[in-house]
Design a protein around this motif. Sequence first.
Motif, PDB file in Angstrom:
ATOM      1  N   ALA A   9       4.997   5.238   5.358  1.00 56.77           N
ATOM      2  CA  ALA A   9       5.315   5.060   6.784  1.00 56.77           C
ATOM      3  C   ALA A   9       6.701   4.462   6.973  1.00 56.77           C
ATOM      4  CB  ALA A   9       4.259   4.170   7.445  1.00 56.77           C
ATOM      5  N   ALA A  10       7.056   3.520   6.095  1.00 55.81           N
ATOM      6  CA  ALA A  10       8.333   2.825   6.266  1.00 55.81           C
ATOM      7  C   ALA A  10       9.526   3.710   5.915  1.00 55.81           C
ATOM      8  CB  ALA A  10       8.356   1.545   5.426  1.00 55.81           C
ATOM      9  N   GLU A  34       0.414   3.874   1.780  1.00 58.68           N
ATOM     10  CA  GLU A  34       0.664   4.362   3.137  1.00 58.68           C
ATOM     11  C   GLU A  34       1.718   3.532   3.866  1.00 58.68           C
ATOM     12  OE1 GLU A  34      -2.252   3.443   1.831  1.00 58.68           O
ATOM     13  OE2 GLU A  34      -3.572   2.427   3.261  1.00 58.68           O
ATOM     14  N   GLU A  35       1.819   2.238   3.559  1.00 60.00           N
ATOM     15  CA  GLU A  35       2.847   1.477   4.280  1.00 60.00           C
ATOM     16  C   GLU A  35       4.236   1.850   3.783  1.00 60.00           C
ATOM     17  OE1 GLU A  35       1.708  -2.718   2.350  1.00 60.00           O
ATOM     18  OE2 GLU A  35       3.043  -3.004   4.044  1.00 60.00           O
ATOM     19  N   SER A  90       0.840  -1.196   0.000  1.00 57.86           N
ATOM     20  CA  SER A  90       0.000   0.000   0.000  1.00 57.86           C
ATOM     21  C   SER A  90       0.876   1.247   0.000  1.00 57.86           C
ATOM     22  CB  SER A  90      -0.938   0.001   1.206  1.00 57.86           C
ATOM     23  OG  SER A  90      -0.227   0.227   2.392  1.00 57.86           O
ATOM     24  N   VAL A  96       1.390  10.076   6.361  1.00 51.43           N
ATOM     25  CA  VAL A  96       0.537   8.881   6.385  1.00 51.43           C
ATOM     26  C   VAL A  96      -0.929   9.299   6.495  1.00 51.43           C
ATOM     27  CG1 VAL A  96      -0.097   6.812   7.688  1.00 51.43           C
ATOM     28  CG2 VAL A  96       2.308   7.316   7.242  1.00 51.43           C
ATOM     29  N   ARG A 106       6.130  11.565   9.322  1.00 46.40           N
ATOM     30  CA  ARG A 106       5.384  10.330   9.128  1.00 46.40           C
ATOM     31  C   ARG A 106       3.917  10.530   9.501  1.00 46.40           C
ATOM     32  NH1 ARG A 106       6.713   4.960  12.483  1.00 46.40           N
ATOM     33  NH2 ARG A 106       8.403   4.681  10.987  1.00 46.40           N
ATOM     34  N   LYS A 107       3.707  11.143  10.657  1.00 47.02           N
ATOM     35  CA  LYS A 107       2.326  11.376  11.110  1.00 47.02           C
ATOM     36  C   LYS A 107       1.532  12.140  10.056  1.00 47.02           C
ATOM     37  CE  LYS A 107       3.232  11.928  16.018  1.00 47.02           C
ATOM     38  NZ  LYS A 107       3.221  12.883  17.121  1.00 47.02           N
ATOM     39  N   SER A 161      -3.729   8.631   3.486  1.00 44.16           N
ATOM     40  CA  SER A 161      -4.804   7.703   3.870  1.00 44.16           C
ATOM     41  C   SER A 161      -6.179   8.351   3.836  1.00 44.16           C
ATOM     42  CB  SER A 161      -4.568   7.166   5.286  1.00 44.16           C
ATOM     43  OG  SER A 161      -3.317   6.544   5.379  1.00 44.16           O
TER      44      SER A 161
END
Lengths: 302, 302
Positions: A123-124, A119-120, A117, A135, A131-132, A139
């Motif tokens: 995030a990674a 978002e993953e 995805s 993401v 990141r906050k 999303s």
Amino acid sequence: MLKLSTRLVKDGGLMKKGIISILGHRTAEQRQQIRIAYQDLHQEDLVKRLESELSGDFEKAVYRWILEPADRDAVLAHVAIKKLSPDYHVIIEIACVRSPEELLAVRRAYQARYKRSLEEDVAAHTAGDFRKLLVALVSAFRYAGGEINERLAKSEADILHDAIKDKALNHDEIIRILSTRSKAQLMATFNRYRDEHNASITKKLLGEGDQNSEFPAALRTTIRCINNSNKYFEKVIRNAIKRLGTDEDALTRVIITRAEKDLKEIKEIYYNRNSVSLDHVVAKDTSGDYKAFLLTLLGKED
Amino acid sequence: MLKLSTRLVKDGGLMKKGIISILGHRTAEQRQQIRIAYQDLHQEDLVKRLESELSGDFEKAVYRWILEPADRDAVLAHVAIKKLSPDYHVIIEIACVRSPEELLAVRRAYQARYKRSLEEDVAAHTAGDFRKLLVALVSAFRYAGGEINERLAKSEADILHDAIKDKALNHDEIIRILSTRSKAQLMATFNRYRDEHNASITKKLLGEGDQNSEFPAALRTTIRCINNSNKYFEKVIRNAIKRLGTDEDALTRVIITRAEKDLKEIKEIYYNRNSVSLDHVVAKDTSGDYKAFLLTLLGKED
């Protein structure tokens, strides 16, 4: 479309003039039909052929142009995330300028292409406040209606003001508001903010945060992409051209992604802001096939 | 369907037996057709009529049953959010048990019904760690493919283990992993965790956190909904029945939402775990039309 697709090749080689004049004048749907017709005629993928025969900025521009828009955004997002220092402006731009349904299509295209995805991956490859924010933005599936709650606009303008005043830019409330509210609601909130504090929220964010933090800039990009994306794009182009050595990636990205949307309005804003036409500046700053292709997309024939 | 819809009314009143035997045996699609046929025949909405004539648990069950599944989940989520103390288990259940596409359909239905996004309502009615977790879970559009990265499963099982060991359950990494990874990947991570630590991660989470915090319980619900939702539902039903005064809302919710999915498997797990059939227990704990309706959905005629 079959006839057009034959005109892309001559004596076994790709015709660059053909690519520029044919593909440059076709809509996203027509370009997909050309790609299919080309596949039928030559038993090879036009995109693969372009990658092998073209090069540099011209190749990159044609490659991005021929992709279906959601798929193109997935590629742009992926390239931006995978950079050693992720290009968060591009992620924010895709998350906040696209409509809720368009962003969803990008997330689907991203999964189809990369088996993960969006978002993953975001995030990674990010951490902390970035990141906050990122993401949450990618999303989002915002409500797309135009209804506005004025009371809410006032209370959330106050929350944003307090957070900026307290220099608490990473406050969860800022991210919650910017990532979950509808665009119409956020524009009402930003207007309310301006009415009460005699300055736009982006102005107030200027100079906030310490020198090493890019987070205030990320918040400004978020707000500008939601509030007035055409003005934002004008600035991206202006900065891309102003640099010593044009930032071709940014220039290509804006022209390609907005050509079928609001490039005309962006050109007008550019002209009003810089007293020179964008076509003129692009012609001066670029060269060869790349220049010819961008000018075709800008609507100016060579 | 027109014929069936006439059998719901007699002498101007709704036939409860008709509702139970007809609606209880129809698929979601057939129920929508009955609703349309009823509207054509009587010039009124069947749902509105049910609301005015039925009452109590029977009304609630029939009302939830007749709604299209994504719309029903939107209603369930909305009721759960609007409680004075939001029922976070229901939100987690909808976010984590439904497939990525089903969750998306719920978000669409929520917007159509309430003119706001699901995530903005969840964010506005929660705070702190709960907000972080719940907003991330309802905003997820996970990759639905079955590919697993074993190396990633190991490294993220370690991250989860360290966070639990350090009693840092609100750590951003826990929420990132649980809300962005695909279900297949998460199941591999949970298996890896069990292999390395000789206990399931939900066991390890038991007894974590202080007495006043429900956050560890929320994490356990998340993991159980992703890992084995049928086992999770068996426990929801068991707890609903065990209580002094059955928790009809929970009982209705599980039976209605799983009737066309995996209720048969849940009944088997229930029987194996409790040595008594679910039908038997429901028959003992409920009464009247409500009882007759639930037993019909459980597949047992009166």
